[in-house]
Design an enzyme around this catalytic site. Structure first.
Site, PDB file in Angstrom:
ATOM      1  N   GLU A 126     -14.870  -8.865  -6.182  1.00  0.00           N
ATOM      2  CA  GLU A 126     -14.981  -9.346  -4.798  1.00  0.00           C
ATOM      3  C   GLU A 126     -16.410  -9.119  -4.292  1.00  0.00           C
ATOM      4  O   GLU A 126     -16.959  -8.058  -4.459  1.00  0.00           O
ATOM      5  CB  GLU A 126     -13.967  -8.612  -3.920  1.00  0.00           C
ATOM      6  CG  GLU A 126     -13.954  -9.074  -2.490  1.00  0.00           C
ATOM      7  CD  GLU A 126     -13.875 -10.593  -2.375  1.00  0.00           C
ATOM      8  OE1 GLU A 126     -12.937 -11.185  -2.914  1.00  0.00           O
ATOM      9  OE2 GLU A 126     -14.791 -11.190  -1.773  1.00  0.00           O
ATOM     10  N   CYS A 148     -20.083   0.729  -0.863  1.00  0.00           N
ATOM     11  CA  CYS A 148     -20.329   0.001  -2.113  1.00  0.00           C
ATOM     12  C   CYS A 148     -21.668   0.328  -2.768  1.00  0.00           C
ATOM     13  O   CYS A 148     -21.689   0.883  -3.864  1.00  0.00           O
ATOM     14  CB  CYS A 148     -20.221  -1.502  -1.865  1.00  0.00           C
ATOM     15  SG  CYS A 148     -18.539  -1.999  -1.484  1.00  0.00           S
ATOM     16  N   ASP A 176       0.868  -1.186   0.000  1.00  0.00           N
ATOM     17  CA  ASP A 176       0.000   0.000   0.000  1.00  0.00           C
ATOM     18  C   ASP A 176       0.890   1.216   0.000  1.00  0.00           C
ATOM     19  O   ASP A 176       1.957   1.222   0.622  1.00  0.00           O
ATOM     20  CB  ASP A 176      -0.893  -0.011   1.246  1.00  0.00           C
ATOM     21  CG  ASP A 176      -2.135   0.840   1.080  1.00  0.00           C
ATOM     22  OD1 ASP A 176      -3.242   0.275   1.052  1.00  0.00           O
ATOM     23  OD2 ASP A 176      -2.007   2.081   0.983  1.00  0.00           O
ATOM     24  N   ALA A 179     -36.870  -3.312   5.683  1.00  0.00           N
ATOM     25  CA  ALA A 179     -37.168  -1.870   5.601  1.00  0.00           C
ATOM     26  C   ALA A 179     -36.386  -1.138   6.681  1.00  0.00           C
ATOM     27  O   ALA A 179     -36.105  -1.702   7.740  1.00  0.00           O
ATOM     28  CB  ALA A 179     -38.661  -1.648   5.789  1.00  0.00           C
ATOM     29  N   LYS A 194     -20.528  -7.926 -11.136  1.00  0.00           N
ATOM     30  CA  LYS A 194     -20.378  -7.275  -9.829  1.00  0.00           C
ATOM     31  C   LYS A 194     -21.336  -6.085  -9.692  1.00  0.00           C
ATOM     32  O   LYS A 194     -22.092  -5.980  -8.730  1.00  0.00           O
ATOM     33  CB  LYS A 194     -18.917  -6.828  -9.656  1.00  0.00           C
ATOM     34  CG  LYS A 194     -18.667  -5.993  -8.424  1.00  0.00           C
ATOM     35  CD  LYS A 194     -18.895  -6.742  -7.128  1.00  0.00           C
ATOM     36  CE  LYS A 194     -18.881  -5.773  -5.957  1.00  0.00           C
ATOM     37  NZ  LYS A 194     -19.091  -6.423  -4.673  1.00  0.00           N
TER      38      LYS A 194
END
Ligand code: NAD
Length: 433
Positions: free
Chosen positions: A151, A260, A30, A252, A204
């Site tokens: 993913e 996402c 990273d 609900a 996806k």
């Protein structure tokens, strides 16, 4: 095979640790050196059940390592899983700058055949751009393939989802890439679907948008229930008994949030729009979802009339239970509205308080509390915003004793209305009387 995982956020960390757990040798890289230093010290920067354990275990076993040296990690790898962020840009499209950045880094370090795997959620046709960038920036004709392997893990269950997936979608366009990808997931041959890259990319986005649509659908029905004597929980149960519909994602409440669904719905809307396809269904899905906060605020105002100076306890800040993630969480939008209207807030979440403090620091109008009972102290109303299990089993009698007014406004339908009212609460929930 040596595997590199680029980007060690929610998905990258689970992917790196999960692939090591499958027996591969994995290096997670990273560009955020502080994040890498934390991980190497055994302190993963996110809360995810079971993650620390498999990270530590596989580091000790020598199968997993982390570094901020992205270039070397790429040079040493046969397969590169790209797990960087694809957040929403100001126009609702996916911001692909992190993907482009990594593609250039891969091109610069392409020292032999590699498979570049899109693990991040990307718009259909992204692989064409990755191929173009790598081809433009590589130093020579070194061959490579791009594959798509979206993913599907859920935050809060990332480790178990990764280790025990329902399906593994692999999009490839060469036999060599297919063979390598299938080998990585050798233990799951019964669950692998191999297809072309455009299809894998679209699976996806289509899956996430479909689940979001189910949530908006039941929320639309909840609005109808609020105006009638129907009970949305019962409607959802009755619908879900039909196996063609299924019971999941018919809950609900305050709608979907997180990093996402909101962005993926908008990204798919825009992809379709750009290609001249009518995406009206998703525009409505998004609109219904955004309306949830307004509906909830109406309920709060109906119960409290003037919000200025009222003490309001907020239970739940994470966008869903079992995570500390507050990206696109309803809580943040609700808190923003209540603060602007002058309410005095007492907030509690089992895991997400540190993240929320970075957005709404402690102030005369905002206090962070140690537990739900403390949050309820002297409160004029209690809001349930995230459906953490500990709120479901709350000692409501104790909570009520602490409150100035026993008003409970439940955005997640956690409680049985009759039981809560029998304890003396004035109770409001979603799509139920
Ligand atoms: P994240 O923001 O938590 O992590 C992304 C990481 O990539 C960060 O640590 C960042 O420092 C790093 N990064 C960015 N550019 C880099 C570069 N050039 N080189 C090296 N590292 C770099 O994101 P996330 O939640 O893990 O999501 C990643 C992708 O996976 C997104 O496309 C998302 O839509 C998708 N996805 C997320 C989930 C989820 O539940 N979070 C589930 C499925 C798919």
């Amino acid at each position: 095979m040596k595997i590199a995982v680029i980007g060690t956020g929610y998905v990258g960390l689970a992917t790196a640790a999960g692939l090591a757990e499958f027996g591969h040798t994995v290096v997670g890289a990273d560009k955020d050196a502080a994040k890498i230093a934390d991980i190497c010290r055994g302190k993963t920067p996110i809360y995810e059940p079971g993650l620390d354990e498999i990270v530590t275990k596989n580091i000790s076993a020598g199968k997993l390592a982390f570094t901020a040296d992205v270039d070397k990690t790429i040079r040493d790898a046969d397969v590169i899983f790209v797990c960087v962020g694809t957040p929403q840009d100001e126009n609702g499209r996916a911001d692909m700058s992190q993907i482009e950045d990594v593609s250039r880094t891969i091109a610069r370090n392409l020292n032999g055949y590699k498979v570049v795997v899109e693990k991040s959620t990307v718009p259909v046709k992204t692989s064409d751009w990755i191929k173009r960038i790598i081809t433009l920036y590589r130093k020579d004709e070194t061959p490579f393939d791009v594959a798509s392997n979206p993913e599907f893990l859920r935050e809060g269950a990332a480790v178990s989802d990764f280790l025990n997936p329902d399906r593994i979608i692999i999009g490839v366009e060469s036999e060599k890439a297919r063979e390598m990808m299938v080998r990585i997931y050798a233990g799951f041959s019964d669950r692998i679907m191999v297809t072309n890259i455009d299809t894998a990319e679209l699976i996806k986005h289509a899956s996430n948008s479909f689940l979001a649509m189910k949530i908006s659908y039941i929320n639309m029905i909840a609005d109808l229930c609020d105006k009638t004597h129907a009970d949305v929980e019962q409607v959802a149960l009755g619908m879900g008994l039909d196996p063609r519909i299924g019971r999941q994602f018919l809950k609900a409440g305050l709608g979907y949030g997180g990093s996402c669904f909101p962005k993926d719905v908008k990204a798919l809307m825009n992809i379709g729009g750009d290609l001249g396809v009518n995406m009206g269904l998703l525009h409505e899905t998004d609109k219904i979802n955004r309306e949830r906060i307004g509906r909830f605020l109406e309920k709060i105002r109906k119960a409290l009339w003037i919000l200025k100076g009222k003490k309001i306890a907020v239970l739940g800040l994470a966008f869903k239970p079992q995570t500390d993630d507050i990206r696109e969480a309803s809580s943040a939008v609700i808190i923003g509205h209540l603060v602007r209207e002058g309410a005095l807030l007492r907030l509690y979440d089992p895991k997400a308080m540190d993240n929320m403090k970075a957005v709404f620091p402690e102030s005369p109008g905002i206090a962070y509390c140690e537990d739900a009972c403390q949050a309820a102290e002297d409160a004029n109303a209690l809001l349930v915003v995230t459906e953490w299990e500990e709120f479901r089993s709350l000692d409501l009698a104790r909570v009520k004793k602490n409150m100035a007014n026993p008003i409970l406004i439940d955005g997640r339908n956690l409680y049985d209305p009759a039981a809560v009212r029998a304890q003396g609460f004035e109770y409001y929930s979603i799509g139920r009387k």
